[in-house]
Design an enzyme around this catalytic site. Structure first.
Site, PDB file in Angstrom:
ATOM      1  N   THR A  50     -14.488  -2.991 -29.603  1.00  0.00           N
ATOM      2  CA  THR A  50     -13.547  -3.257 -28.521  1.00  0.00           C
ATOM      3  C   THR A  50     -12.961  -4.665 -28.619  1.00  0.00           C
ATOM      4  O   THR A  50     -13.610  -5.575 -29.159  1.00  0.00           O
ATOM      5  CB  THR A  50     -14.284  -3.103 -27.172  1.00  0.00           C
ATOM      6  OG1 THR A  50     -13.477  -3.630 -26.134  1.00  0.00           O
ATOM      7  CG2 THR A  50     -15.611  -3.868 -27.151  1.00  0.00           C
ATOM      8  N   ASP A  51     -11.788  -4.849 -28.037  1.00  0.00           N
ATOM      9  CA  ASP A  51     -11.203  -6.202 -27.973  1.00  0.00           C
ATOM     10  C   ASP A  51     -11.948  -7.091 -26.967  1.00  0.00           C
ATOM     11  O   ASP A  51     -11.753  -8.304 -26.939  1.00  0.00           O
ATOM     12  CB  ASP A  51      -9.712  -6.132 -27.613  1.00  0.00           C
ATOM     13  CG  ASP A  51      -9.429  -5.517 -26.247  1.00  0.00           C
ATOM     14  OD1 ASP A  51     -10.358  -4.958 -25.608  1.00  0.00           O
ATOM     15  OD2 ASP A  51      -8.265  -5.583 -25.801  1.00  0.00           O
ATOM     16  N   GLU A  52     -12.829  -6.473 -26.136  1.00  0.00           N
ATOM     17  CA  GLU A  52     -13.505  -7.255 -25.088  1.00  0.00           C
ATOM     18  C   GLU A  52     -14.477  -8.274 -25.684  1.00  0.00           C
ATOM     19  O   GLU A  52     -14.881  -9.218 -25.004  1.00  0.00           O
ATOM     20  CB  GLU A  52     -14.184  -6.316 -24.084  1.00  0.00           C
ATOM     21  CG  GLU A  52     -13.178  -5.350 -23.472  1.00  0.00           C
ATOM     22  CD  GLU A  52     -13.676  -4.545 -22.283  1.00  0.00           C
ATOM     23  OE1 GLU A  52     -14.607  -4.985 -21.605  1.00  0.00           O
ATOM     24  OE2 GLU A  52     -13.097  -3.463 -22.050  1.00  0.00           O
ATOM     25  N   TYR A  78     -21.526  -5.468 -21.179  1.00  0.00           N
ATOM     26  CA  TYR A  78     -20.956  -4.494 -22.126  1.00  0.00           C
ATOM     27  C   TYR A  78     -20.414  -5.204 -23.363  1.00  0.00           C
ATOM     28  O   TYR A  78     -20.776  -4.875 -24.497  1.00  0.00           O
ATOM     29  CB  TYR A  78     -19.839  -3.681 -21.451  1.00  0.00           C
ATOM     30  CG  TYR A  78     -18.951  -2.930 -22.426  1.00  0.00           C
ATOM     31  CD1 TYR A  78     -19.458  -1.898 -23.220  1.00  0.00           C
ATOM     32  CD2 TYR A  78     -17.597  -3.256 -22.574  1.00  0.00           C
ATOM     33  CE1 TYR A  78     -18.640  -1.215 -24.127  1.00  0.00           C
ATOM     34  CE2 TYR A  78     -16.779  -2.582 -23.468  1.00  0.00           C
ATOM     35  CZ  TYR A  78     -17.305  -1.562 -24.250  1.00  0.00           C
ATOM     36  OH  TYR A  78     -16.496  -0.892 -25.151  1.00  0.00           O
ATOM     37  N   LYS A  97     -21.540  -5.111 -27.366  1.00  0.00           N
ATOM     38  CA  LYS A  97     -20.651  -4.696 -28.455  1.00  0.00           C
ATOM     39  C   LYS A  97     -20.491  -5.832 -29.470  1.00  0.00           C
ATOM     40  O   LYS A  97     -20.452  -5.594 -30.679  1.00  0.00           O
ATOM     41  CB  LYS A  97     -19.277  -4.270 -27.914  1.00  0.00           C
ATOM     42  CG  LYS A  97     -19.263  -2.974 -27.126  1.00  0.00           C
ATOM     43  CD  LYS A  97     -19.653  -1.736 -27.931  1.00  0.00           C
ATOM     44  CE  LYS A  97     -18.627  -1.339 -28.967  1.00  0.00           C
ATOM     45  NZ  LYS A  97     -18.979  -0.020 -29.599  1.00  0.00           N
TER      46      LYS A  97
HETATM   47  P1  NAD Z   1     -17.612   7.373 -23.821  1.00  0.00           P
HETATM   48  O1  NAD Z   1     -18.522   6.686 -22.874  1.00  0.00           O
HETATM   49  O2  NAD Z   1     -16.569   8.285 -23.329  1.00  0.00           O
HETATM   50  O3  NAD Z   1     -18.472   8.207 -24.890  1.00  0.00           O
HETATM   51  C1  NAD Z   1     -19.626   7.693 -25.488  1.00  0.00           C
HETATM   52  C2  NAD Z   1     -20.350   8.840 -26.191  1.00  0.00           C
HETATM   53  O4  NAD Z   1     -21.528   8.293 -26.810  1.00  0.00           O
HETATM   54  C3  NAD Z   1     -20.813   9.949 -25.243  1.00  0.00           C
HETATM   55  O5  NAD Z   1     -20.485  11.216 -25.790  1.00  0.00           O
HETATM   56  C4  NAD Z   1     -22.310   9.755 -25.158  1.00  0.00           C
HETATM   57  O6  NAD Z   1     -23.019  10.953 -24.923  1.00  0.00           O
HETATM   58  C5  NAD Z   1     -22.635   9.154 -26.518  1.00  0.00           C
HETATM   59  N1  NAD Z   1     -23.847   8.335 -26.494  1.00  0.00           N
HETATM   60  C6  NAD Z   1     -24.148   7.343 -25.620  1.00  0.00           C
HETATM   61  N2  NAD Z   1     -25.382   6.858 -25.879  1.00  0.00           N
HETATM   62  C7  NAD Z   1     -25.854   7.535 -26.955  1.00  0.00           C
HETATM   63  C8  NAD Z   1     -27.066   7.488 -27.699  1.00  0.00           C
HETATM   64  N3  NAD Z   1     -28.046   6.632 -27.367  1.00  0.00           N
HETATM   65  N4  NAD Z   1     -27.218   8.330 -28.730  1.00  0.00           N
HETATM   66  C9  NAD Z   1     -26.251   9.221 -29.064  1.00  0.00           C
HETATM   67  N5  NAD Z   1     -25.087   9.321 -28.381  1.00  0.00           N
HETATM   68  C10 NAD Z   1     -24.885   8.487 -27.354  1.00  0.00           C
HETATM   69  O7  NAD Z   1     -16.988   6.182 -24.698  1.00  0.00           O
HETATM   70  P2  NAD Z   1     -15.505   6.023 -25.294  1.00  0.00           P
HETATM   71  O8  NAD Z   1     -14.635   5.443 -24.242  1.00  0.00           O
HETATM   72  O9  NAD Z   1     -15.103   7.278 -25.971  1.00  0.00           O
HETATM   73  O10 NAD Z   1     -15.757   4.888 -26.383  1.00  0.00           O
HETATM   74  C11 NAD Z   1     -16.180   5.224 -27.703  1.00  0.00           C
HETATM   75  C12 NAD Z   1     -16.343   3.956 -28.514  1.00  0.00           C
HETATM   76  O11 NAD Z   1     -15.122   3.231 -28.559  1.00  0.00           O
HETATM   77  C13 NAD Z   1     -17.380   2.988 -27.929  1.00  0.00           C
HETATM   78  O12 NAD Z   1     -18.098   2.405 -28.990  1.00  0.00           O
HETATM   79  C14 NAD Z   1     -16.553   1.946 -27.198  1.00  0.00           C
HETATM   80  O13 NAD Z   1     -17.221   0.701 -27.160  1.00  0.00           O
HETATM   81  C15 NAD Z   1     -15.310   1.900 -28.079  1.00  0.00           C
HETATM   82  N6  NAD Z   1     -14.069   1.520 -27.387  1.00  0.00           N
HETATM   83  C16 NAD Z   1     -13.703   2.134 -26.214  1.00  0.00           C
HETATM   84  C17 NAD Z   1     -12.498   1.775 -25.606  1.00  0.00           C
HETATM   85  C18 NAD Z   1     -12.029   2.459 -24.335  1.00  0.00           C
HETATM   86  O14 NAD Z   1     -10.998   2.057 -23.781  1.00  0.00           O
HETATM   87  N7  NAD Z   1     -12.682   3.486 -23.861  1.00  0.00           N
HETATM   88  C19 NAD Z   1     -11.680   0.808 -26.185  1.00  0.00           C
HETATM   89  C20 NAD Z   1     -12.094   0.188 -27.387  1.00  0.00           C
HETATM   90  C21 NAD Z   1     -13.285   0.572 -27.989  1.00  0.00           C
HETATM   91  P1  TYD Z   2     -11.767   0.004 -16.776  1.00  0.00           P
HETATM   92  O1  TYD Z   2     -10.974   1.262 -16.865  1.00  0.00           O
HETATM   93  O2  TYD Z   2     -13.147   0.050 -16.214  1.00  0.00           O
HETATM   94  O3  TYD Z   2     -11.774  -0.651 -18.232  1.00  0.00           O
HETATM   95  P2  TYD Z   2     -12.236  -2.150 -18.706  1.00  0.00           P
HETATM   96  O4  TYD Z   2     -13.074  -2.755 -17.651  1.00  0.00           O
HETATM   97  O5  TYD Z   2     -12.994  -1.857 -19.953  1.00  0.00           O
HETATM   98  O6  TYD Z   2     -10.960  -2.909 -18.950  1.00  0.00           O
HETATM   99  O7  TYD Z   2     -10.944  -1.036 -15.900  1.00  0.00           O
HETATM  100  C1  TYD Z   2      -9.603  -1.376 -16.220  1.00  0.00           C
HETATM  101  C2  TYD Z   2      -9.142  -2.430 -15.232  1.00  0.00           C
HETATM  102  O8  TYD Z   2      -9.068  -1.826 -13.922  1.00  0.00           O
HETATM  103  C3  TYD Z   2     -10.122  -3.594 -15.094  1.00  0.00           C
HETATM  104  O9  TYD Z   2      -9.375  -4.799 -14.910  1.00  0.00           O
HETATM  105  C4  TYD Z   2     -10.913  -3.266 -13.839  1.00  0.00           C
HETATM  106  C5  TYD Z   2      -9.915  -2.498 -12.983  1.00  0.00           C
HETATM  107  N1  TYD Z   2     -10.488  -1.467 -12.092  1.00  0.00           N
HETATM  108  C6  TYD Z   2     -10.139  -1.446 -10.741  1.00  0.00           C
HETATM  109  O10 TYD Z   2      -9.354  -2.280 -10.261  1.00  0.00           O
HETATM  110  N2  TYD Z   2     -10.685  -0.470  -9.947  1.00  0.00           N
HETATM  111  C7  TYD Z   2     -11.555   0.466 -10.416  1.00  0.00           C
HETATM  112  O11 TYD Z   2     -12.039   1.325  -9.620  1.00  0.00           O
HETATM  113  C8  TYD Z   2     -11.890   0.441 -11.822  1.00  0.00           C
HETATM  114  C9  TYD Z   2     -12.839   1.452 -12.396  1.00  0.00           C
HETATM  115  C10 TYD Z   2     -11.320  -0.536 -12.618  1.00  0.00           C
END
Ligand code: NAD
Ligand code: TYD
Length: 351
Positions: A132-134, A157, A161
């Site tokens: 992630t960019d975070e 989080y 990461k």
């Molecule tokens: P998500 O939470 O939707 O899915 C995570 C998956 O991992 C789930 O299917 C869960 O069952 C599985 N999982 C969790 N713990 C596990 C374990 N101990 N063993 C096996 N499986 C396990 O997450 P996402 O949003 O699809 O993100 C996927 C990846 O991309 C993550 O690594 C996240 O850090 C990264 N990422 C997410 C975003 C975003 O905006 N969602 C952005 C950048 C990077």
């Molecule tokens: P989120 O979707 O949780 O992603 P991330 O924290 O990884 O960026 O949140 C996106 C933005 O929205 C973040 O600035 C937090 C804000 N947010 C709210 O204002 N209300 C909410 O109920 C949630 C879940 C997020």
């Protein structure tokens, strides 16, 4: 060359399911193994389109179970890994940081160890870590995260990461493992669990419930449609250089409040409601602890070196996303029954 057998972890989650679908459908010559322990965020319904495909297998395994992990490598002769499994929600990391250390840090090191042991000769095997960019922290009004930005994670989080990214680089440096990392901005689109801002608001608008905006809603994120992220992962897996990092983003910065207003306007139109109806649900609530102000990605490296760029405009992506949630009521109903109700009231009551 021997046939690729690619282990995709977290393939039942939001982004992972789009990556699995893309690889299974685009590369019938590969075998795709989806390894996922199915936490609250994992859902096999996300994989209906490919579950009967000949080149697809599912293994319900936890990254913390090293014996089961080793068995999966043997059983499927795994040649490469694309690692997405993680605990992914910042708010949950604030209330339970240890779960994030377990899956994101220890789980990643377990996977690195098993890969290293199983592959022995590391040449010709790729460990691709999706991040992630975070990890770069929070920006002020100006500037962008580049691949050279120093790590400065601010939430449990992002700290977990960042730690996993460091371990991947350490395995490349110490053992000569072939690795690649990509750091992506916020994703949105079909199949996202409704704890994250966009699907949570779509769900609440549909149910005429308050739309909780943390603080003043002025925090900024860069947003990318999930299918564009999956395509970027395909590009990096096939053409990225071992040892490199690629930032992935949408060149698409939005303040939270403006996204929620856009969602409200599009939903009013799609639901045949008078304009302004949904905006009345906007409710400012207590801010997230340590809330990062702004994320913005400079994605010019992947664009220039690998030729990837996002394909969808945000308004179009949001429209597609709303349409998906409106026509998949069963999916939303299933994931918001049970534990979701408890999570929601614990997190938002008294906020
Ligand atoms: P998500 O939470 O939707 O899915 C995570 C998956 O991992 C789930 O299917 C869960 O069952 C599985 N999982 C969790 N713990 C596990 C374990 N101990 N063993 C096996 N499986 C396990 O997450 P996402 O949003 O699809 O993100 C996927 C990846 O991309 C993550 O690594 C996240 O850090 C990264 N990422 C997410 C975003 C975003 O905006 N969602 C952005 C950048 C990077
Ligand atoms: P989120 O979707 O949780 O992603 P991330 O924290 O990884 O960026 O949140 C996106 C933005 O929205 C973040 O600035 C937090 C804000 N947010 C709210 O204002 N209300 C909410 O109920 C949630 C879940 C997020």
């Amino acid at each position: 060359m021997s046939k690729k057998s690619i282990l995709i972890t977290g393939g039942a989650g939001f982004i992972g399911s789009h990556v699995v679908k893309l690889f299974v459908q685009k590369y019938p010559e590969y075998h795709i193994v989806n390894l996922d322990c199915l936490t609250y965020a994992g859902n096999l319904e996300n994989l209906r389109e490919v579950e009967d495909s000949k080149n697809y297998s599912f293994e319900k395994v936890d990254l913390l179970d090293t014996v089961a992990l080793a068995t999966v490598f043997e059983k499927h002769t795994v040649t490469d890994v694309i690692h997405l499994a993680a605990e992914s929600h910042v708010d949950r990391s604030i209330s339970d940081p240890l779960a994030f250390v377990q899956t994101n840090v220890i789980g990643t090191v377990n996977l690195l160890n098993i890969s290293k042991q199983y592959w022995k000769d590391l040449e010709g095997h790729l460990f691709y870590h999706v991040s992630t960019d975070e990890v770069y922290g929070s920006l002020g009004e100006d500037g962008f995260f580049t691949e050279q930005t120093p790590y400065d994670p601010q939430s449990p989080y992002s700290a977990s990461k960042a730690s996993s990214d460091h371990f991947v680089r350490a395995y490349a440096n110490t053992y000569g493992m072939q690795t690649v990392i990509s750091n992506c901005s916020n994703n949105y689109g079909p199949n996202q669990f409704p704890e994250k801002l966009i699907p949570l608001c779509i769900h609440n608008i549909k149910n005429n419930k308050p739309l909780p905006i943390y603080g003043k809603g002025e925090n900024i994120r860069d947003w990318l449609f999930v299918v564009d992220h999956a395509k970027a992962i395909d590009t990096v897996f096939h053409t990225g250089k071992s040892g490199e990092t690629y930032n992935i983003g949408g060149f698409n910065e939005w303040k939270n409040i403006d996204i929620v207003r856009l969602l409200c306007d599009q939903m009013d139109e799609k639901l045949g409601q008078e304009k302004g109806t949904s905006q009345r649900l906007i409710t400012f609530v207590k801010d997230r602890a340590g809330h990062d102000m702004r994320y913005a990605i400079d994605a010019s490296k992947i664009q220039k070196e690998l030729g990837w760029e996002p394909s969808l405009q945000f308004e179009e992506g949001i429209s597609k996303t709303i349409d998906w949630y409106l026509s998949n009521e069963d999916w939303l109903g299933n994931v918001t029954s049970g534990n979701y109700q408890k999570y929601y009231s614990d997190h938002y009551q008294d906020r």
